[in-house]
Scaffold this motif. Sequence first.
Motif, short mmCIF file in Angstrom:
data_model
loop_
_atom_site.label_atom_id
_atom_site.label_comp_id
_atom_site.label_asym_id
_atom_site.label_seq_id
_atom_site.Cartn_x
_atom_site.Cartn_y
_atom_site.Cartn_z
N ALA A 45 14.61 -5.72 -5.66
CA ALA A 45 14.82 -5.12 -4.34
C ALA A 45 14.23 -5.94 -3.20
N GLY A 84 11.38 -2.55 -7.67
CA GLY A 84 11.10 -2.68 -6.25
C GLY A 84 10.45 -3.99 -5.87
N TRP A 144 15.12 -0.25 1.11
CA TRP A 144 15.35 -0.10 -0.33
C TRP A 144 14.08 -0.41 -1.11
N HIS A 145 13.48 -1.52 -0.76
CA HIS A 145 12.24 -1.94 -1.40
C HIS A 145 11.17 -0.84 -1.26
N SER A 146 10.99 -0.34 -0.05
CA SER A 146 9.98 0.68 0.20
C SER A 146 10.28 1.97 -0.54
N CYS A 186 3.47 1.45 0.59
CA CYS A 186 4.88 1.05 0.62
C CYS A 186 5.69 1.90 1.58
N LEU A 210 12.05 2.42 -3.35
CA LEU A 210 11.86 2.25 -4.79
C LEU A 210 10.38 2.23 -5.17
N VAL A 211 9.61 1.44 -4.46
CA VAL A 211 8.21 1.29 -4.81
C VAL A 211 7.42 2.58 -4.47
#
Length: 147
Positions: free
Chosen positions: A104, A100, A111-113, A35, A115-116
Amino acid sequence: MPITEPMEAQPTTSRRWQLADRIGAVASFLCAIHCAALPFVLALLPLAGLEFLADHRFERAFVVFACTLALLTLGNGYRRHRRPRPLLLAFPGLALLLLGVTVAEQYPIAWHSALVTCGGVLVSCAHFVNLRLDRRAPHVHGPSCAH
Protein backbone atom coordinates in the motif's frame (compact mmCIF):
# COMPACT_ATOMS: atom_id res chain seq x y z
CA MET A 1 10.69 -39.11 40.19
CA PRO A 2 10.70 -36.21 37.70
CA ILE A 3 12.26 -32.91 38.62
CA THR A 4 9.73 -30.08 38.64
CA GLU A 5 10.14 -26.34 38.71
CA PRO A 6 9.31 -24.45 41.88
CA MET A 7 5.70 -23.32 42.07
CA GLU A 8 6.78 -19.66 42.11
CA ALA A 9 8.32 -19.88 38.64
CA GLN A 10 4.95 -20.03 36.88
CA PRO A 11 3.45 -16.76 38.23
CA THR A 12 6.65 -14.87 37.37
CA THR A 13 6.65 -16.29 33.86
CA SER A 14 2.96 -15.54 33.49
CA ARG A 15 3.51 -11.96 34.68
CA ARG A 16 6.25 -11.52 32.11
CA TRP A 17 3.98 -12.70 29.31
CA GLN A 18 1.19 -10.46 30.57
CA LEU A 19 3.59 -7.51 30.60
CA ALA A 20 4.64 -8.35 27.05
CA ASP A 21 0.94 -8.53 26.08
CA ARG A 22 0.33 -5.13 27.66
CA ILE A 23 3.30 -3.64 25.82
CA GLY A 24 2.03 -5.19 22.59
CA ALA A 25 -1.48 -3.85 23.13
CA VAL A 26 -0.27 -0.33 23.84
CA ALA A 27 2.27 -0.40 21.01
CA SER A 28 -0.32 -1.64 18.51
CA PHE A 29 -2.83 0.95 19.64
CA LEU A 30 -0.24 3.74 19.41
CA CYS A 31 0.67 2.47 15.95
CA ALA A 32 -2.98 2.71 14.93
CA ILE A 33 -3.24 6.26 16.27
CA HIS A 34 0.03 7.19 14.55
CA CYS A 35 -1.19 5.87 11.21
CA ALA A 36 -4.60 7.48 11.51
CA ALA A 37 -3.18 10.88 12.47
CA LEU A 38 -0.12 10.90 10.20
CA PRO A 39 -1.85 12.33 7.10
CA PHE A 40 -3.14 15.24 9.18
CA VAL A 41 0.06 16.11 11.05
CA LEU A 42 2.63 15.28 8.38
CA ALA A 43 3.57 18.94 7.85
CA LEU A 44 3.97 19.59 11.58
CA LEU A 45 6.41 16.75 12.35
CA PRO A 46 9.60 18.59 11.25
CA LEU A 47 8.66 21.56 13.44
CA ALA A 48 8.60 19.32 16.49
CA GLY A 49 11.74 17.39 15.48
CA LEU A 50 9.70 14.24 14.89
CA GLU A 51 10.13 13.81 11.15
CA PHE A 52 11.49 10.29 11.76
CA LEU A 53 7.89 9.24 12.59
CA ALA A 54 6.98 9.73 8.92
CA ASP A 55 9.93 7.68 7.67
CA HIS A 56 8.96 4.37 6.08
CA ARG A 57 11.98 2.64 7.64
CA PHE A 58 10.79 3.61 11.13
CA GLU A 59 7.30 2.39 10.33
CA ARG A 60 8.53 -0.91 8.91
CA ALA A 61 10.76 -1.50 11.94
CA PHE A 62 7.85 -0.76 14.27
CA VAL A 63 5.57 -3.16 12.35
CA VAL A 64 8.21 -5.91 12.47
CA PHE A 65 8.51 -5.36 16.24
CA ALA A 66 4.71 -5.43 16.68
CA CYS A 67 4.35 -8.58 14.56
CA THR A 68 7.13 -10.39 16.38
CA LEU A 69 5.78 -9.44 19.80
CA ALA A 70 2.24 -10.41 18.79
CA LEU A 71 3.29 -13.81 17.45
CA LEU A 72 5.32 -14.58 20.57
CA THR A 73 2.82 -13.42 23.17
CA LEU A 74 -0.33 -14.63 21.43
CA GLY A 75 1.26 -17.97 20.55
CA ASN A 76 2.29 -18.42 24.17
CA GLY A 77 -1.20 -17.37 25.28
CA TYR A 78 -2.78 -19.97 23.02
CA ARG A 79 -0.43 -22.58 24.46
CA ARG A 80 -1.64 -21.66 27.95
CA HIS A 81 -5.39 -21.26 27.51
CA ARG A 82 -6.07 -23.05 24.19
CA ARG A 83 -8.57 -20.42 22.99
CA PRO A 84 -8.11 -19.26 19.38
CA ARG A 85 -9.97 -15.92 19.62
CA PRO A 86 -6.83 -13.74 20.05
CA LEU A 87 -5.19 -15.43 17.07
CA LEU A 88 -8.34 -14.99 14.98
CA LEU A 89 -8.09 -11.25 15.64
CA ALA A 90 -4.33 -11.06 15.26
CA PHE A 91 -3.80 -12.84 11.95
CA PRO A 92 -5.98 -10.48 9.86
CA GLY A 93 -4.49 -7.54 11.79
CA LEU A 94 -0.94 -8.67 11.07
CA ALA A 95 -1.83 -9.20 7.42
CA LEU A 96 -3.26 -5.67 7.20
CA LEU A 97 -0.17 -4.21 8.89
CA LEU A 98 2.20 -6.00 6.54
CA LEU A 99 0.08 -5.15 3.51
CA GLY A 100 -0.04 -1.53 4.60
CA VAL A 101 3.73 -1.11 4.94
CA THR A 102 4.64 -3.00 1.79
CA VAL A 103 2.12 -2.97 -1.07
CA ALA A 104 0.00 0.00 0.00
CA GLU A 105 2.97 2.37 0.10
CA GLN A 106 2.58 2.68 -3.68
CA TYR A 107 -1.02 3.87 -3.34
CA PRO A 108 -2.46 7.10 -1.90
CA ILE A 109 -1.68 7.70 1.77
CA ALA A 110 -5.35 7.19 2.69
CA TRP A 111 -5.15 3.50 1.70
CA HIS A 112 -1.90 3.03 3.56
CA SER A 113 -3.29 4.75 6.67
CA ALA A 114 -6.56 2.82 6.61
CA LEU A 115 -4.87 -0.57 6.27
CA VAL A 116 -2.27 0.01 8.94
CA THR A 117 -4.75 1.65 11.33
CA CYS A 118 -7.21 -1.23 11.06
CA GLY A 119 -4.38 -3.74 11.42
CA GLY A 120 -3.03 -2.01 14.52
CA VAL A 121 -6.48 -1.92 16.13
CA LEU A 122 -7.03 -5.64 15.45
CA VAL A 123 -3.64 -6.60 16.88
CA SER A 124 -4.24 -4.41 19.92
CA CYS A 125 -7.64 -6.04 20.47
CA ALA A 126 -6.02 -9.47 20.16
CA HIS A 127 -3.59 -8.57 22.96
CA PHE A 128 -6.42 -7.31 25.19
CA VAL A 129 -8.47 -10.48 24.59
CA ASN A 130 -5.38 -12.58 25.36
CA LEU A 131 -4.88 -10.71 28.65
CA ARG A 132 -8.52 -11.22 29.57
CA LEU A 133 -8.32 -14.94 28.85
CA ASP A 134 -5.21 -15.19 31.01
CA ARG A 135 -7.04 -13.60 33.92
CA ARG A 136 -10.08 -15.84 33.53
CA ALA A 137 -8.26 -19.12 33.09
CA PRO A 138 -4.90 -19.15 34.86
CA HIS A 139 -2.49 -21.85 33.79
CA VAL A 140 -2.87 -25.15 35.64
CA HIS A 141 -0.26 -27.86 35.43
CA GLY A 142 -1.84 -31.06 34.21
CA PRO A 143 -1.38 -33.98 31.83
CA SER A 144 -1.72 -31.69 28.78
CA CYS A 145 0.83 -29.17 30.08
CA ALA A 146 3.24 -28.21 27.28
CA HIS A 147 6.27 -27.43 29.47
